[in-house]
Scaffold this active site. Structure first.
Site, PDB file in Angstrom:
ATOM      1  N   ARG A  37      -4.164   0.761  -2.143  1.00 43.85           N
ATOM      2  CA  ARG A  37      -3.489  -0.570  -2.172  1.00 43.85           C
ATOM      3  C   ARG A  37      -3.043  -0.889  -3.635  1.00 43.85           C
ATOM      4  O   ARG A  37      -3.666  -0.590  -4.546  1.00 43.85           O
ATOM      5  CB  ARG A  37      -4.525  -1.454  -1.596  1.00 43.85           C
TER       6      ARG A  37
ATOM      7  N   GLN B 212       0.694  -1.296  -0.127  1.00 37.49           N
ATOM      8  CA  GLN B 212       0.102   0.089   0.185  1.00 37.49           C
ATOM      9  C   GLN B 212       0.941   1.390   0.060  1.00 37.49           C
ATOM     10  O   GLN B 212       2.136   1.129   0.175  1.00 37.49           O
ATOM     11  CB  GLN B 212      -0.919   0.054   1.235  1.00 37.49           C
TER      12      GLN B 212
ATOM     13  N   GLU C  67       3.349   7.187   8.794  1.00 40.35           N
ATOM     14  CA  GLU C  67       3.396   6.162   9.812  1.00 40.35           C
ATOM     15  C   GLU C  67       4.824   5.953  10.345  1.00 40.35           C
ATOM     16  O   GLU C  67       5.791   6.139   9.592  1.00 40.35           O
ATOM     17  CB  GLU C  67       3.043   5.022   9.159  1.00 40.35           C
TER      18      GLU C  67
ATOM     19  N   HIS D  48       0.159   5.666   1.143  1.00 37.01           N
ATOM     20  CA  HIS D  48      -0.879   6.629   1.463  1.00 37.01           C
ATOM     21  C   HIS D  48      -0.537   7.970   0.765  1.00 37.01           C
ATOM     22  O   HIS D  48       0.638   8.308   0.497  1.00 37.01           O
ATOM     23  CB  HIS D  48      -0.403   6.912   2.943  1.00 37.01           C
TER      24      HIS D  48
ATOM     25  N   HIS E 260       4.618   0.259   0.755  1.00 36.22           N
ATOM     26  CA  HIS E 260       5.280  -0.592   1.625  1.00 36.22           C
ATOM     27  C   HIS E 260       4.223  -1.678   2.162  1.00 36.22           C
ATOM     28  O   HIS E 260       3.127  -1.768   1.707  1.00 36.22           O
ATOM     29  CB  HIS E 260       5.704   0.422   3.009  1.00 36.22           C
TER      30      HIS E 260
END
Length: 385
Positions: A274, A96, A133, A98, A255
């Protein structure tokens, strides 16, 4: 400060043993993937201030300035801007990326305008926020992060000696970096699924036979047979973190986590696009707008020794640090200007008057003094204002 009761999410990729082992309880036999700490609407932490149990999200909504502090509310609005987790991967998560903040806002507004239901499987943007993240390993931890250099990816694919991979090898060798990575990822994700499934099967068999650097990719096909994400994963760096090491994942970086137990801290968002290793919706055109097509070594973060070991990242929505408390050591007084969640992962330290066991956590509102003492390991999640 408030002792938190937290929800464990039973996603299929979760480990059946890692979180129970940390908490010191018997496994249920079901996967336990993530324990959430924070005020995310999907599973907010719960607390009791004497009038019965309520959610942290309700407490914050009732008085944001008191719970978060005026500076945090001015910077991020009346919401806790981070979500803290214990993550236990027993199988690979989806591959995926972001979006950045501009992309998230534009995508969310577009889907709202078009009336795409927020819970629709084809919905890409659940909110107008970005989702950087940070994962910090508690056990040896494996993942994939960022693109390899095209030549390195070409060498890896060529070593499998699978005829149907040769066009990808040629593209990786013939084009400038951005074009090469974009063209190959696009080709992998848009190829005929029946043909791709055959390629994945052959590649996985060759990887299993070769072992070494191929072993991590061979394991992916066990959980995702025929998935084009297996080939896409070979374009990425394979990363191994040792306990205490961390990895930051910024916008546009493809990642996936493969195996291990870690502490994860992220901006409070659900925006995920995704690439594969999933039965869920893959929106290839939107994905290609978000992916950053450049190679880079994943930066492994190792905090310097200090009273508070900080994992430095380029975002303000969260800040992760670690305290290694030794027996007989002096108490550690924490800053009181921002909201924070303290998580114990080892030992029996005290946060104020509360003794924490591994897996237990507390919420400390802004303006409230917190002091750590005793012996053990405590992670601190807060914001930068």
């Amino acid at each position: 400060m408030d002792r938190l009761t937290n929800t464990i999410r039973p996603y299929a990729w979760g480990s059946t043993t890692a979180i129970p082992a940390l908490l010191g309880v018997e496994p249920t036999g079901e996967p336990q993937a993530e324990m959430w700490m924070g005020a995310h609407p999907g599973a907010p932490s719960r607390l009791d201030r004497g009038a019965g149990e309520t959610t942290l999200s309700a407490v914050i909504a009732a008085d944001p300035a008191r719970e978060l502090g005026a500076a945090t509310v001015a910077r991020f609005g009346p919401r806790l801007p981070f979500l803290f987790k214990i993550l236990a991967a027993g199988a690979p998560l989806s591959l995926q990326v972001h979006p950045d903040l501009t992309q998230a806002r534009a995508g969310y507004e577009d889907e709202e305008r078009r009336g795409v239901p927020i819970d629709a499987g084809r919905r890409n943007y659940k909110d107008p926020h970005h989702k950087p993240e940070l994962i910090c390993a508690l056990t040896p931890f494996e993942g994939l992060c960022g693109f390899r250099a095209p030549k390195e990816a070409a060498d890896l694919l060529e070593g499998l000696d699978v005829d149907s991979l040769k066009p990808y090898v040629d593209l990786l060798r013939a084009h400038p970096e951005e074009a090469a990575l974009r063209e190959v990822l696009t080709a992998v994700l848009t190829a005929d699924r029946t043909e791709t499934a055959r390629t994945v099967t052959e590649a996985a068999a060759a990887a299993a036979h070769l072992g070494g650097p191929y072993q991590a990719y061979a394991g992916l096909v066990h959980d995702h047979p025929g998935d084009p994400g297996v080939i896409a994963a070979m374009l990425l760096n394979h990363v191994r973190l040792q306990p205490g090491e961390a990895m930051f994942l910024g916008a546009g970086v493809p990642h996936a986590y493969i195996d291990g137990l870690g502490v994860e801290l992220m901006a409070n968002s659900d925006n995920v696009l995704r690439c594969g290793l999933t039965p869920k919706h893959v929106d290839v055109p939107e994905l290609l707008k978000v992916v950053v097509f450049e190679h880079g070594e994943p930066g492994v973060l190792r905090p310097e020794d200090s009273d508070e070991e900080v994992y430095e990242t380029p975002v303000d929505e969260f800040r992760l640090s670690r305290f290694l408390l030794a027996p007989g050591g002096a108490p550690r007084r924490l800053p009181d200007t921002t909201p924070q969640i303290l998580l114990c992962t080892a030992g029996a330290p005290k946060a104020g008057e509360l003794t924490l066991a591994p897996g237990q956590s507390v919420f400390v509102p802004a303006g409230e003094t917190a002091e750590l003492s005793g012996s053990g390991t405590v992670f601190r999640a807060t914001v930068v204002v």
